[in-house]
Structures are given as structure tokens and as C-alpha cells.
Design an enzyme around this catalytic site. Structure first.
Site, PDB file in Angstrom:
ATOM      1  N   ASN A  25       0.851  -1.187   0.000  1.00 16.12           N
ATOM      2  CA  ASN A  25       0.000   0.000   0.000  1.00 16.12           C
ATOM      3  C   ASN A  25       0.887   1.237   0.000  1.00 16.12           C
ATOM      4  O   ASN A  25       1.731   1.360   0.878  1.00 16.12           O
ATOM      5  CB  ASN A  25      -0.893  -0.005   1.247  1.00 16.12           C
ATOM      6  CG  ASN A  25      -1.819   1.191   1.285  1.00 16.12           C
ATOM      7  OD1 ASN A  25      -2.098   1.799   0.252  1.00 16.12           O
ATOM      8  ND2 ASN A  25      -2.274   1.538   2.474  1.00 16.12           N
ATOM      9  N   ASP A  62      10.178   2.729   2.688  1.00 16.12           N
ATOM     10  CA  ASP A  62       8.956   2.090   3.206  1.00 16.12           C
ATOM     11  C   ASP A  62       9.218   0.594   3.406  1.00 16.12           C
ATOM     12  O   ASP A  62       8.334  -0.245   3.161  1.00 16.12           O
ATOM     13  CB  ASP A  62       7.749   2.332   2.285  1.00 16.12           C
ATOM     14  CG  ASP A  62       6.438   1.849   2.901  1.00 16.12           C
ATOM     15  OD1 ASP A  62       6.408   1.597   4.125  1.00 16.12           O
ATOM     16  OD2 ASP A  62       5.454   1.718   2.154  1.00 16.12           O
TER      17      ASP A  62
HETATM   18  N1  LIG Z   1       3.291   0.236   3.007  1.00 16.27           N
HETATM   19  C1  LIG Z   1       2.689  -0.850   3.444  1.00 16.27           C
HETATM   20  O1  LIG Z   1       2.097  -1.583   2.637  1.00 16.27           O
HETATM   21  N2  LIG Z   1       2.728  -1.199   4.744  1.00 16.27           N
HETATM   22  C2  LIG Z   1       3.284  -0.466   5.845  1.00 16.27           C
HETATM   23  C3  LIG Z   1       2.452   0.706   6.265  1.00 16.27           C
HETATM   24  C4  LIG Z   1       2.605   1.938   5.406  1.00 16.27           C
HETATM   25  O2  LIG Z   1       3.712   2.377   5.102  1.00 16.27           O
HETATM   26  O3  LIG Z   1       1.594   2.531   5.058  1.00 16.27           O
HETATM   27  C5  LIG Z   1       3.464  -1.401   7.025  1.00 16.27           C
HETATM   28  O4  LIG Z   1       3.586  -0.932   8.180  1.00 16.27           O
HETATM   29  O5  LIG Z   1       3.520  -2.614   6.816  1.00 16.27           O
HETATM   30 ZN   LIG Z   2       2.237   4.383   4.561  1.00 17.52          ZN
END
Ligand SMILES: NC(=O)N[C@@H](CC(=O)O)C(=O)O
Ligand SMILES: [Zn+2]
Length: 431
Positions: free
Chosen positions: A281, A308
Site C-alpha cells: 500500500n 517504506d
Molecule cells: N506500506 C505498506 O504496505 N505497509 C506499511 C504501512 C505503510 O507504510 O503505510 C506497514 O507498516 O507494513
Molecule cells: Zn504508509
């Protein structure tokens, strides 16, 4: 420790310096940087001919899962993974359990973050208590304990009123709010990008507007009350158009994109046979969106690259696509993935290096000029632009041993990270 880094091609945070340079680190500081060799040097030497010597890479967006979810990652494993990925500094996201939403939780991460064996970790604090979007967390007290930015990441700040309050409250402090931009009502039960992939697979789609409306909301509030707003992991071409216009207007807005959105698209998710390791996401979007992110790096609309890095246990990812958790682990190949992508497209390496080095420091208000000045803290990453290596997550220091890059051959790898008077990590000679 004294170390003499010889014959390096030096990137100073903005551009490559002409010719080669000698850099000496003494007692944790840069003691010499010049075309001439240092005089009377005694200590370790390292020949960096053909290598790029850069300010250390900083990652503004890393999920380290401590406190509370240490089976996925912890500060130590994440710190070691970061150093091996070329990073000297990681900003730890606060969507932990409990969330980092109060001064004592910030102080826990800040204190531990200074004493880790690899990259140092700086805490991010939540915008709202328990990330619920109802009540403002104690932002300034958290800043006193070491919080470097504020975010309810994992979700947007749920209430526009609260986001507005946070921006207003922080205006003038230089501290940024980092927004995970998403209109929850458009996310629904979404699994993939709303586009070709949702049409072909029948999986519920997350439209680009889901992200774009969040960007619009943030920009509108910023225009009204001031502050510094940073949008993280932007994935849609249209989001960048809005950021571009907001910057032209003079608003204090910045953004980052991830290595996975720069590398993959919905087509790769389909080609993988809907492998849960590609689920993230915001979702991997169209090829056009992906290339627009590169356009943003080239023209400066995109400031930083944030990983991320979102580690999950294999049991939470190795599942049918609809059941897998959202998140991609990448810390140990993220920078290499982007360096490789830049070469493939003919994007200047300087653009990528600036997004990994100078931009994150600027966003955190930690300077951005003279990063390699004599007397500055030694905070360095060395890249071998010719190193070719296949990504093998099984060898990672991260607890997450899986990634959509698994088996991909990349060219251009970090080979050394150094912070203060410690070499945090050095790549093995064999590839
Ligand atoms: N990016 C994602 O898909 N997941 C992230 C949360 C986030 O960064 O929104 C997580 O904490 O796993
Ligand atoms: Zn995020």
C-alpha cells in the site's frame, strides 16, 4: 579510528566533484578532503578508485516493528540491514505496538537508536494518540525526546481537522508532518491498483484518486495554516502534478517515492502470478505512473527516496494475494534497485544520490550543505557503480527474508557505510 579513503569520485550531496579526492576520517570527523593526499597520515587506508564516496544514505521511512512486533523486525536487525543496504540513518515509523505516540516511547527508540550496531535510528512520532486521528499527540514533548517528524503512517491522519491542527501547531518549528496520503473511503477492500490488473483479475482496485484526494487535502490545509508537509510513498502520476504546482506556488511541501514504485508496476504483479510479496500500500500502479515518478526525480518534484521497508513474517506474506499483508521488505537492495533503474533509463546518478543523501537531511532540517566539510561528522556511504549482484533475501540481516526483487540482478551497489568512528558495514569481495 583513522581511515584514509583514497582516489574516490566524490559526490558532495548535489553533484560529483571533478577528478578524484582523498578523504580522511579521524576521531569520527572528516579531517581532510582534497585532491592531494594527506601528509603524515598513519592508519588504515582504503583505495576507492572507480567508487563513489557520498554522504551517508538516510531513509525517511523504515518500519522496524519495535516495540511490540519483534518477530517481524527489531531495531537491531533493522539497523544491521540498513547499514548493509548503504544507509547510515533510518527514521523508524511509529506504527508499532504500542505506537510511538508519547514522549516515553520516543525516548525508548531514540535511546536505543543511538547504540545500535549498524545504522543509527531516529524516531518518528505519531500525529495522533494511538494513531486514532482523534486527539493530537504531545508533538513538542516528543520532539524534545528526539522525534524528528510526525506521521500516522499505515494510515493518513484520519481527521482533516487534526491534520490542520498539527500543521498549525508545528508551523515555525521546522518539524514536518509526513502524510500517508489516502482517502479511506476509496481504499475500501482494495488489493491492487484500479486499472488493468483489477479488471483482469477481478481483485478490488484502489484508484489513484484514493491517493490524489489525500494530496489535495494536505495541500489545501498547508496553504491555509502553514507548516511543513511531506507526502510519503507517492505512487500516482497525478499526485506529482499536484506537488509540482504546490511547489511552484511556494508552499512548504516535499515528497518521497519508494524503490518498489520506481521499479515495479501492476504488470509485474500479474507476471508474478499474484505473489503476495508484491502486495503493498499504495499498490504498484501502471507503467505510466512508474515512469512519471522517474520524471519527478529528474525534475526535482520528488525530493527523496524512502524505502517504506515493511517487514512481515513469511507466514503473513506467503498467502493467497487477498490474505497477504500489505508491505514490501527492501532495505538491503533498495538503493541498488534505484541506482540500477537510473542507469537503465539514463537518469543521472546525481539525481538519485541527492534523493538518498541531501534531501532527507533537508526535510528533517538537518542541513544539506557542506555535508563533507572538514570538521563535519563522518557519515559516509561508498557505492561501487560497477558491482553486479543478484538479490538474495535469504542472506539478509533483516528478519524479512523475502522480496519482489528476489533473484533480480542489479548493477550499482553500496559497498561500505561509515558513521562517526565506526565502519558499520563493508561488502564482501566476492559477488
Ligand atoms: N506500506 C505498506 O504496505 N505497509 C506499511 C504501512 C505503510 O507504510 O503505510 C506497514 O507498516 O507494513
Ligand atoms: Zn504508509
Amino acid at each position: 579510528m583513522s581511515i584514509w579513503l583514497k582516489n574516490a569520485t566524490v559526490f558532495d550531496g548535489k553533484a560529483f566533484m571533478e577528478g578524484t579526492r582523498h578523504l580522511v576520517v579521524e576521531e569520527g570527523q572528516i579531517a581532510h578532503l582534497g585532491a592531494e593526499a594527506p601528509e603524515g597520515f598513519e592508519g588504515q587506508t582504503l583505495d576507492l578508485e572507480g567508487k563513489w564516496l557520498c554522504p551517508g544514505f538516510w531513509d525517511l521511512h523504515t518500519h522496524l516493528r519495535e516495540p511490540g512486533q519483534e518477530w517481524r523486525e527489531d531495531l537491531t536487525s533493522g539497523s544491521l540491514a540498513g547499514a548493509a543496504g548503504g544507509y547510515t540513518t533510518l527514521v523508524a515509523m511509529p506504527n508499532t505496538d504500542p505506537p510511538v505516540d508519547c514522549p516515553s516511547a520516543v525516548s525508548y527508540v531514540a535511546r536505543k537508536g543511538r547504540e545500535l550496531p549498524g545504522a543509527r535510528v531516529l524516531p518518528a512520532g505519531c500525529v495522533s494518540k494511538e494513531r486514532k486521528g482523534e486527539e493530537l499527540a504531545e508533538l513538542l514533548k516528543m520532539a524534545e525526546e528526539g522525534a524528528v517528524l510526525f506521521t500516522d503512517d499505515g494510515a493518513p491522519v484520519r481527521s482533516s481537522g487534526l491534520l490542520r491542527l498539527a500543521l498549525r501547531y508545528l508551523d515555525g518549528t521546522g518539524l514536518a508532518v509526513m502524510e500517508h496520503s489516502e482517502d479511506r473511503s476509496l481504499f475500501g477492500k482494495g488489493q491492487v491498483h484500479e486499472g488493468v490488473i483489477s479488471a483482469v483479475s477481478g481483485l478490488a482496485g484502489v484508484p489513484s484518486s484514493c491517493e490524489v484526494l489525500g494530496v489535495q487535502r494536505g495541500i489545501e490545509l498547508l496553504r491555509e495554516v502553514g507548516g511543513c508537509l511531506h507526502f510519503t510513498h507517492l505512487s500516482a502520476a497525478r499526485s506529482l502534478e499536484l506537488i509540482r504546482a504546490a511547489k511552484a506556488e511556494g508552499l512548504s511541501v516535499t515528497c518521497d517515492v519508494t524503490p518498489h514504485h520506481l521499479t515495479f508496476s501492476e504488470e509485474d504483479v500479474m507476471a508474478s502470478g499474484y505473489d503476495g510479496y508484491f502486495k503493498v500500500n499504495p499498490p504498484l500502479r501502471s507503467v505510466r505512473d512508474r515512469e512519471a515518478l522517474w520524471g519527478g526525480i529528474e525534475d526535482g518534484t520528488v525530493d527523496a527516496i524512502g524505502t517504506d521497508h515493511a517487514p512481515w513474517h513469511a507466514d503473513e506474506k506467503d498467502l493467497p494475494f487477498q490474505e497477504a499483508s500489505f508491505g514490501i521488505a527492501s532495505l538491503e537492495c533498495a538503493a541498488a534497485g534505484v541506482l540500477d533503474g537510473a542507469v537503465r533509463r539514463g537518469v543521472a546518478a546525481e539525481k538519485v544520490l541527492a534523493a538518498l543523501t541531501r534531501a532527507p537531511r533537508c526535510i528533517l532540517g538537518r542541513g544539506g550543505d557542506d555535508l563533507l566539510a572538514v570538521g563535519a561528522e563522518a557519515d559516509l556511504t561508498v557505492v561501487d557503480p560497477d558491482r553486479v549482484e543478484k538479490v538474495n533475501p535469504r542472506l539478509w540481516r533483516s528478519k524479512a527474508k523475502h522480496s519482489p526483487w528476489s533473484g533480480v540482478v542489479l548493477k550499482g551497489w553500496p559497498v561500505l557505510t561509515l558513521l562517526g568512528d565506526r565502519v558499520l558495514w563493508r561488502a564482501s569481495e566476492e559477488q
